[in-house]
Structures are given as structure tokens and as C-alpha cells.
Design a protein around this motif. Structure first.
Motif, PDB file in Angstrom:
ATOM      1  N   VAL A 212      -5.767  -1.719 -10.707  1.00  0.00           N
ATOM      2  CA  VAL A 212      -6.431  -0.433 -10.430  1.00  0.00           C
ATOM      3  C   VAL A 212      -7.922  -0.605 -10.676  1.00  0.00           C
ATOM      4  N   ASN A 244      -9.580   6.521  -7.303  1.00  0.00           N
ATOM      5  CA  ASN A 244      -8.987   6.729  -5.974  1.00  0.00           C
ATOM      6  C   ASN A 244      -7.514   6.292  -5.946  1.00  0.00           C
ATOM      7  N   GLN A 245      -7.132   5.382  -6.821  1.00  0.00           N
ATOM      8  CA  GLN A 245      -5.748   4.883  -6.821  1.00  0.00           C
ATOM      9  C   GLN A 245      -4.821   5.690  -7.738  1.00  0.00           C
ATOM     10  N   GLN A 246      -5.330   6.792  -8.284  1.00  0.00           N
ATOM     11  CA  GLN A 246      -4.497   7.628  -9.163  1.00  0.00           C
ATOM     12  C   GLN A 246      -4.345   9.010  -8.539  1.00  0.00           C
ATOM     13  N   ALA A 247      -3.094   9.524  -8.526  1.00  0.00           N
ATOM     14  CA  ALA A 247      -2.847  10.852  -7.967  1.00  0.00           C
ATOM     15  C   ALA A 247      -2.488  11.861  -9.060  1.00  0.00           C
ATOM     16  N   VAL A 251       1.388   8.877 -11.391  1.00  0.00           N
ATOM     17  CA  VAL A 251       1.454   8.255 -10.058  1.00  0.00           C
ATOM     18  C   VAL A 251       0.159   7.467  -9.813  1.00  0.00           C
ATOM     19  N   VAL A 252       0.314   6.138  -9.895  1.00  0.00           N
ATOM     20  CA  VAL A 252      -0.835   5.241  -9.767  1.00  0.00           C
ATOM     21  C   VAL A 252      -0.439   4.126  -8.806  1.00  0.00           C
ATOM     22  N   HIS A 253      -1.304   3.842  -7.833  1.00  0.00           N
ATOM     23  CA  HIS A 253      -1.024   2.753  -6.902  1.00  0.00           C
ATOM     24  C   HIS A 253      -1.704   1.482  -7.416  1.00  0.00           C
ATOM     25  N   ARG A 254      -0.888   0.500  -7.739  1.00  0.00           N
ATOM     26  CA  ARG A 254      -1.446  -0.757  -8.266  1.00  0.00           C
ATOM     27  C   ARG A 254      -1.391  -1.830  -7.197  1.00  0.00           C
ATOM     28  N   LYS A 255      -2.533  -2.466  -6.947  1.00  0.00           N
ATOM     29  CA  LYS A 255      -2.563  -3.571  -5.974  1.00  0.00           C
ATOM     30  C   LYS A 255      -2.184  -4.849  -6.687  1.00  0.00           C
TER      31      LYS A 255
END
Ligand code: 8X3
Length: 256
Positions: A212, A244-247, A251-255
């Protein structure tokens, strides 16, 4: 000598968001009152600020959990430092990720006494002067954790929920004055926050931000300054600010 510049008081200013605010407001020509527990860190910060911005800096070294010391320190500010325009209630922390019924009661006390009662007492001693002068802005550092509880965050989330209620309540109590109240609610910000939560375990703290691009303390200081520099008729009541990667808190989008 009279202090002509506007004065900002920042609690918990020796690291993270508080420290970033010290640099931001000093760069903008404010006189800064720095509160924190560690006198050596406060002195070092003062030296850097003076060197960089030839600014006016006053140190208030005390633990905001110590209500009587806080009261005395604010009351005994030199006359030219008394007209505080902006109070940034930043000091706060989280300890551990245990379930609510497993948390050490000593940790309840540290979180509740710092995150809730600390804000209450500094506000209690600073706001009456602001009302008397007809000018002031109280900026509380809340959190996304105050919007909804998340696993392992029960007590911390409760304290940040309290910060929201205290901010809303204060805004109500000050509605017939020129004073403004703002609650800044960050999501993931890479500071000492997680290292403190995991009691110095760097591996666990780093894992929080894995994959993140988190917010920085400077991102939050920019937002705080934006709210503080809005025209007097504009009251930025709340700001929820996320990477930007946290909602949401969970809920977190991890690359990869
Ligand atoms: C900091 C944000 O979601 O880690 O207050 O609690 S969170």
C-alpha cells in the motif's frame, strides 16, 4: 515583546502528524507552541524550526494525561504566547490488537486518558481564552477508526468515536461564537502509530503498510493547514482522508 504572529499550539508534536504540523505552520509564518513528553525531542525540533524558518517556538513539555500540569502550563504561558489562534489536539495512540475482553486494563487507561481526557483538558484550558478574544480554531485528530469498530481495535475505535462526539459537541457549544471546530479523520498514515501498536515490533508494523502507498504525516498536515486557512465563514467540520488503496478501515487493496 508582543507576539504579532498567529499562534498555534500542537499537542504530541515530537513525531508523526504533530511534527509535520509544526513544520507546516512554522513555514507559513506561525509562532508555534510545541507540546510533547520528550524534552530532548522538543528541543531538537525547536532548533530545526528556528534554523529553517527563524520562527518563534515555545516549548510545553508535559504529558497531556497530567491534567493539573496542563492547566498550570496553559495558565502560566508568557503574556505574548497566550493568544492561541489554533489548537491542534493531535496527541493520541493505540496499543495492541487484543480482543476487547482481553485488553490489559492499564492499556485502556493509557488510550482513554490520552486520546479522550487529554483532548478534553487542553480544550478546557485553551478555549475560554479563544472565546474571550473572539477568535479560534480547534482541530482534533480523529480517525477512520471513529466511524466504525474494526477487529483488534475496540478501545482505540471507542476513543476515536469519542473524538467525533467531542468535536461535534464542541461545535454545537461554540455555534454562537466565531470559533471553528474540525475533526480530521485519517486512515492509514505511515508514522510511529503501528510501531507503538505492536510495541516496537517493526516487522509487524511494516506489514500494516505492505503493498500500500499509505498517507504521510505531511499529507495530513496539508489538510489541516487547508482547514485552518479557510476563510472565517467556512468551517470544515470533518475530513475523512484515506490512501487511494483504502476504502474502509478493513478494505485495503494490496499490490503484490
Ligand atoms: C489510524 C487509522 O485504521 O489504523 O487511526 O485505526 S487505523
Amino acid at each position: 515583546m508582543e507576539n504579532k504572529k498567529k499562534i498555534v499550539l500542537i499537542t504530541g508534536s515530537t513525531s508523526g502528524i504533530g511534527e509535520a504540523c509544526a513544520y507546516k505552520f512554522a513555514a507559513q509564518g506561525f509562532s508555534v507552541i510545541l507540546n510533547g513528553r520528550d524534552i530532548r525531542k522538543l528541543e531538537a525540533l525547536k532548533q530545526n524550526l528556528v534554523k529553517k524558518y527563524t520562527g518563534d517556538v515555545f516549548l510545553l513539555p508535559f504529558d497531556i494525561r497530567d491534567r493539573e500540569t496542563a492547566r498550570k502550563a496553559i495558565r502560566e504561558l508568557p503574556e505574548n504566547w497566550q493568544a492561541i489562534s489554533i489548537l491542534i489536539n493531535n496527541a493520541g495512540l493505540v496499543l495492541g490488537i487484543e480482543k476487547e475482553f482481553e485488553v490489559n486494563p492499564d492499556d485502556w487507561d493509557i488510550m482513554i486518558d490520552t486520546n479522550i481526557k487529554g483532548i478534553l483538558s487542553i480544550t478546557r484550558w485553551v478555549v475560554p481564552g479563544m472565546i474571550a478574544r473572539g477568535e479560534g480554531h480547534i482541530i482534533n485528530i480523529g480517525s477512520i477508526a471513529g466511524d466504525a469498530a474494526y477487529p483488534g481495535g475496540s478501545i482505540y475505535c471507542a476513543t476515536k468515536s469519542a473524538v467525533k462526539a467531542l468535536s461535534d459537541g464542541l461545535r454545537i457549544d461554540l455555534v454562537d461564537t466565531p470559533l471553528r471546530v474540525t475533526n480530521i479523520k485519517p486512515g492509514m498514515v505511515e508514522t510511529h502509530f503501528s510501531l507503538t501498536r505492536y510495541r516496537g515490533d517493526k516487522e509487524k508494523a511494516d506489514a500494516v503498510y505492505a503493498g500500500v502507498k499509505p498517507l504521510t504525516a505531511e499529507d495530513i498536515a496539508e489538510t489541516i493547514y487547508f482547514a485552518a486557512s479557510a476563510p472565517p465563514h467556512v468551517q470544515i467540520a470533518e475530513v475523512l482522508i484515506l490512501p487511494n488503496q483504502q476504502a474502509t478501515a478493513t478494505v485495503v487493496h494490496r499490490k503484490a
